[in-house]
Design an enzyme around this catalytic site. Structure first.
Site, PDB file in Angstrom:
ATOM      1  N   CYS A 145       2.288 -13.260   2.174  1.00  0.00           N
ATOM      2  CA  CYS A 145       2.007 -12.042   1.871  1.00  0.00           C
ATOM      3  C   CYS A 145       2.541 -10.979   2.642  1.00  0.00           C
ATOM      4  O   CYS A 145       2.036 -10.718   4.050  1.00  0.00           O
ATOM      5  CB  CYS A 145       0.170 -11.885   1.803  1.00  0.00           C
ATOM      6  SG  CYS A 145      -0.518 -10.385   1.391  1.00  0.00           S
ATOM      7  N   CYS A 148       0.354  -8.004   3.707  1.00  0.00           N
ATOM      8  CA  CYS A 148      -0.529  -8.330   4.759  1.00  0.00           C
ATOM      9  C   CYS A 148       0.016  -8.556   6.153  1.00  0.00           C
ATOM     10  O   CYS A 148      -0.668  -7.996   7.019  1.00  0.00           O
ATOM     11  CB  CYS A 148      -1.189  -9.761   4.256  1.00  0.00           C
ATOM     12  SG  CYS A 148      -1.895 -10.044   2.909  1.00  0.00           S
ATOM     13  N   ASP A 149       1.143  -9.061   6.347  1.00  0.00           N
ATOM     14  CA  ASP A 149       1.705  -9.589   7.500  1.00  0.00           C
ATOM     15  C   ASP A 149       3.050  -8.847   7.908  1.00  0.00           C
ATOM     16  O   ASP A 149       3.680  -9.004   9.251  1.00  0.00           O
ATOM     17  CB  ASP A 149       2.083 -11.021   7.509  1.00  0.00           C
ATOM     18  CG  ASP A 149       0.789 -11.699   7.338  1.00  0.00           C
ATOM     19  OD1 ASP A 149      -0.533 -11.415   7.607  1.00  0.00           O
ATOM     20  OD2 ASP A 149       0.639 -12.826   6.648  1.00  0.00           O
TER      21      ASP A 149
END
Ligand code: NAP
Length: 320
Positions: A145, A148-149
């Site tokens: 992701c 997300c990261d």
């Protein structure tokens, strides 16, 4: 037989637990069948249990670790009376009401639980390369992701695996942070839409490694590189990176419902007018019915919708 419940929720990621918070506050005494501990996304807490820090969930100025966030969801739902069963559902019968839900032996004559309404929040799993070190380094350089990261890879070299829209979307997003983004694709033709191809091919930070597959993920405690194999020449090479984004597709966890609930062509559960599925009284929320956004906050939002839909539907049944 544990008796008849107003609401059973299958799954305990952000969608399932938000549905639990809402239905328990509505005094529907929900039972959450939360899954079993494992190294995959169908464990209690869902995909966020496989992530490290989450910085984009509103309300946490300094971010929060994925497992900690899910623990707060769980406790919040418990506070209003949600009950949990740590088990996997092995079978459901949606052909008549109340619905039957089995845990353990799927061939048992009687269901383990019965429910007037059911909320399906079984989520989805990212397809993985299934390499030995990929699982070990998940959350330590291996990610599924970029939203997300990606932020953690500021000024670093990263690679994205895949040739579809997801891979190029991840690659384009990562250009905001990374020094370089290498898209590694197993063929020399992309599957992604023309518009995404055009954007990625023309981006100065993105390069492509064609006809290449990952043989090994390298690194002791964090990713330091990947070993690639050219599938045409057989040549092996090392690509030094600190972030490996696997973007080869997702699979919704719908096996339990095959033949009982309608699916979209994409394989995700079909929902109508909010979260209603093709069976009255069965509602679906989160990644099992959303292949578009797939964020914790959108899953939580749809869990809230499913709870409200279930509550209204139960009220209508009483009125009839
Ligand atoms: P996808 O279209 O199925 O593409 C998966 C990609 O990963 C393919 O290029 C495939 O290679 C590669 N791949 C699969 N297994 C692999 C393996 N074991 N090793 C190496 N490579 C592997 O999946 P997706 O990109 O997640 O897209 C899914 C759907 O969502 C699509 O309909 C897509 O259009 C849509 N989507 C749309 C957007 C958008 O419009 N913004 C964004 C994301 C997704 P091959 O090409 O060789 O099969």
């Amino acid at each position: 037989m544990t008796g008849l419940r107003d609401v059973i929720i299958i799954g305990s990621g952000p969608a399932g637990l938000t549905a639990a918070i809402y239905t328990s506050r509505a005094r529907l005494d929900p039972l959450v069948i939360e899954g079993e501990p494992s190294s995959t996304s169908d464990q209690p807490g869902g995909q966020l249990m496989l992530t490290t820090e989450i910085e984009n969930f509103p309300g946490f100025v300094n971010g929060i670790m994925g497992p900690e966030l899910m623990q707060t969801f769980r406790e919040q739902a418990a506070r209003f009376g949600t009950e949990y069963v740590t088990a996997k559902v092995s079978r459901v019968d949606l052909s008549s009401r109340p619905f039957g839900v089995w845990v353990g032996d799927p061939d048992a004559a009687e269901p383990t639980y019965q429910a007037r309404s059911l909320i399906v929040a079984t989520g989805a799993r990212s397809l993985m390369l299934d390499l030995p070190d990929e699982a070990r380094l998940l959350g330590h350089g291996v990610s599924t992701c970029a939203t997300c990261d990606g932020f953690f890879f500021r000024d670093q070299h990263v690679a994205v695996i895949g040739g579809g829209d997801s891979a190029l979307e991840e690659a384009l997003f990562l250009t905001r942070f990374a020094k370089s983004v290498t898209v590694v694709h197993r063929r020399d033709t992309l599957r992604a839409s023309k518009v995404m191809q055009h954007r990625a091919r023309n981006h100065p930070t993105i390069t492509f490694r064609w006809n290449s597959v990952v043989e090994q993920v390298l690194g002791d405690s964090t990713v330091t590189g990947v070993e690639l194999r050219d599938v045409v020449t057989g040549a092996k090479s090392i690509l030094e990176i600190s972030g490996l984004f696997v973007a080869i597709g997702h699979e919704p966890n719908t096996a339990l419902f095959k033949g009982q609930l309608e699916l979209e062509d994409t394989g995700y559960l079909r929902t109508f007018e909010g979260t209603q599925t093709s069976v009255n009284g069965v509602f679906a929320c989160g990644d099992v019915q959303d292949h578009e956004y797939r964020q914790a906050i959108t899953a939580a939002g749809s869990g809230c919708m499913a709870a409200i839909d279930a509550e209204r539907w139960l009220e209508e049944q009483e009125d009839d």
